[in-house]
Scaffold this active site. Structure first.
Site: not given
Ligand code: F6R
Length: 594
Positions: A2, A27, A71, A97-98, A467, A471, A474, A490, A589
């Site tokens: 949110c 976000r 959200w 938010n929360g 990673e 990427k 997501e 394995h 985000k």
């Molecule tokens: C992936 C991504 C998430 C963040 C994770 C941690 O692209 O953005 O996996 O890396 O939510 O977020 P931060 O770095 O803000 O603690």
């Protein structure tokens, strides 16, 4: 996650709130709404994008108001569950938010006292509690209501015809932005950058009373003082700058990010005392923590630290550490988080500090909760990262880790000098990768038709495989998994075949031969094969269906060029599949809930 905004001043609040909300879209959200007051509260909300809300909503007169992007956590995305929420008489309006952990108990209690609820949200208890306690002073009623609440919140409240906004936070970020005879409140700085760069970050437990002319703070029942910060992000930095997506812009910003981040230290960097002492006396242990992409940076950091400091290092997921992790007081913890607001990371830091560990934070947001909690904070110079998928913040984290470990390294001076040189050239190596974007996009076209993709790597490129897979999954919704190449036999072998392409990250280090063995094994099982290989390395050419050449760098630094290549690959696959690259479904985000 949110996003909330508030405005109080002399101008019409509605267009300002809608503009601020549009800058919080990154976000992630599923519904939105605003409330404006000219003495009476008017609310408009729906399960639509901000642009749609703007088109359909009536004009509300009033120079104070609040807004929200939701959200969904409690209750489906719908008009009735969208914020702002109000009390029975529609005299007070709240955005939140929360998560309120004890909302069911509060709801039952309030219902038995005659309050009527219309939504399924936890947030709706807040306006009803305020209504219950209001006796002519909105700030006091909010303070009293918050005392009943268990959980996390960033809220903005307006109502009862009072010409103030009340903002409060606990474990959820909130910032007040200062204008000229007008003030703003937002979950995050990009929301208000069109209007001002002067901000005050709320501390946990703060209640702020905001008028057009000023802000006052209370915490724990007492007056509190908070200092003003200047945000050095330009509006342009926080916008798309001509790229089709924020993610692409952010990928292309990486040479600049590397230069800026290293620019802080490379000329005459001081070693980090905690780490230096540790590498000298060898008595402490190093623990690296993060979530998602930041956890992958922690994993790369583990390999860097082991090589440079010769110490055993642990890397853990913050979310796992919080329940099962153990650390001795002599542990130095390095926590990584782009946003500095990730709830799991904040919990981990509190847990580490409780046992007496020193905590270093590497974060992109100065003034964020993590930066205020850690003993020592290093700010990465990535600038605002808007796309939900982390790219440039990851690279900035790696740069800090390289420098951090190098500044304390127990290696020969010649090796040290070589490494500094590698770092100095890293920005231009990344530019080389970006220059090969057209070729990577073509490979993406070939992969875009598959629904399962596997990534393999070894050693320091094992986290790169993780990673790359993260990427891809997501932003393109393709099922993707990263494996340590040695683990294929394995279990994952069972999945290989014509429909399951494998992307192998091949590096010219001690793992090279055994990676080639894994590549042959993949080939023998019929999976389409793409290999990332260094310039001049043709050892996998006869096996791979496609090779992508990456600039040759010292293997220790290979995660940088390999990751950028995989970021571009994921981006172009997602684009070809028509996915909403910057705002993937169900993702946020800044993950400020546990
Ligand atoms: C992936 C991504 C998430 C963040 C994770 C941690 O692209 O953005 O996996 O890396 O939510 O977020 P931060 O770095 O803000 O603690």
């Amino acid at each position: 996650m949110c996003g909330i905004v508030g405005y109080i001043g002399e101008r019409q609040a509605q267009p300002i709130l809608l503009n601020c909300l549009s800058h919080l879209e990154y976000r992630g959200y599923d519904s939105c709404g605003i409330a404006v007051s000219d003495g009476a509260v008017k609310v408009y909300k729906d399960a639509v994008r901000v642009a749609e809300l703007k088109k359909t909503m009536p004009d509300f007169d009033g120079s104070l108001g609040i807004g929200h992007t939701r959200w969904a956590t409690h209750g489906e995305p719908s008009r009735v569950n969208a914020h702002p929420h109000g009390d029975c008489q529609n005299e007070v309006s709240v955005v939140h938010n929360g998560i309120i952990n004890n909302f069911l108990k509060l709801k039952q209690q309030l219902t038995s006292e005659g309050h009527t609820f219309v939504s399924e949200t936890d947030s709706e208890v807040i306006p009803h509690l305020i209504e219950k306690y209001y006796a002519g002073d909105l700030e006091k009623a909010v303070e009293r209501a918050l005392a009943d609440i268990e959980g996390s919140y960033a809220i903005i409240v307006m109502g009862y015809g009072e010409n103030t906004l009340i903002a409060a936070r606990k474990d959820s970020p909130l910032v007040i932005a200062l204008g000229d005879r007008e003030n703003y409140i937002a979950s995050d700085v990009p929301a208000v950058l069109d209007y001002t760069s002067r901000v005050i970050y709320l501390e946990d437990g703060d209640i702020a009373t905001v008028t057009a002319g000023g802000v006052s703070f209370r915490n724990g029942g007492k007056t509190a003082k908070r200092s003003e910060h200047k945000v050095d992000w330009s509006v342009e930095e926080a916008r798309k700058g001509g790229y089709e997506h924020y993610m692409l812009k952010e990928i292309h910003e990486q040479p600049r990010v590397i230069r800026d981040t290293l620019g802080d230290w490379l000329p005459n960097g001081e070693p980090f005392e905690d780490l230096k002492k540790m590498s000298e006396d060898g008595t402490r242990t190093l623990l690296m923590l993060g979530c998602g992409t930041s956890y992958h940076a922690a994993l790369v950091g583990k390999y860097i630290a082991q090589e440079m400091l010769g110490l055993p290092v642990r890397a853990e997921l913050a979310s796992e550490f919080n329940y099962h992790g153990r650390a001795l007081p002599e542990t130095l913890a390095v926590t990584l988080t782009q946003s500095g607001e990730t709830a799991d990371v904040l919990m981990a830091i509190k847990r580490l500090k409780d046992v007496g560990c020193r905590v270093m934070a590497i974060t992109n947001v100065n003034g964020s909760s993590v930066s205020r909690l850690a003993d020592h904070t290093i700010i990465t110079r990535a600038g605002p990262e808007i796309s939900v998928a982390a790219t440039k913040s990851f690279l900035a984290q790696l740069m800090v880790l390289y420098w951090l470990m190098m500044s304390c390294a127990r290696v020969e001076p010649k090796r040290q000098a070589e490494m500094v040189l590698q770092l100095r050239h890293m920005a231009s190596r990344v530019t080389q990768v970006l220059d090969s974007e057209a070729e990577i996009a073509e490979r993406a076209g070939y992969l875009a038709k598959y629904n399962d993709v596997f990534f393999i790597g070894r050693g320091i490129n094992y986290p790169v495989a993780l990673e790359g897979a993260l990427k891809l999954k997501e932003i393109s919704y393709v099922h993707a998994e990263g494996f340590a190449a040695g683990e294929l036999k394995h279990g994952p072998f069972a999945l290989l075949g014509r429909e399951k392409p494998v992307i192998a990250v091949l590096t010219q280090d001690a793992t090279h031969q055994t990676m080639l063995t894994s590549i042959r094994e993949v080939k023998a099982r019929g999976s389409p094969l793409m290999v990332l290989a260094s310039e001049g390395d043709d050892s996998a050419d006869s096996l791979a269906d496609f090779t992508i050449t990456v600039p040759r760098v010292d293997p220790l630094f290979s995660p940088v060029v390999n990751t950028v290549t995989l970021q571009l690959l994921a981006y172009h696959i997602a684009r070809k599949r028509g996915c909403p690259v910057d705002f993937p479904k169900n993702l946020a985000k800044s993950v400020t809930v546990e």
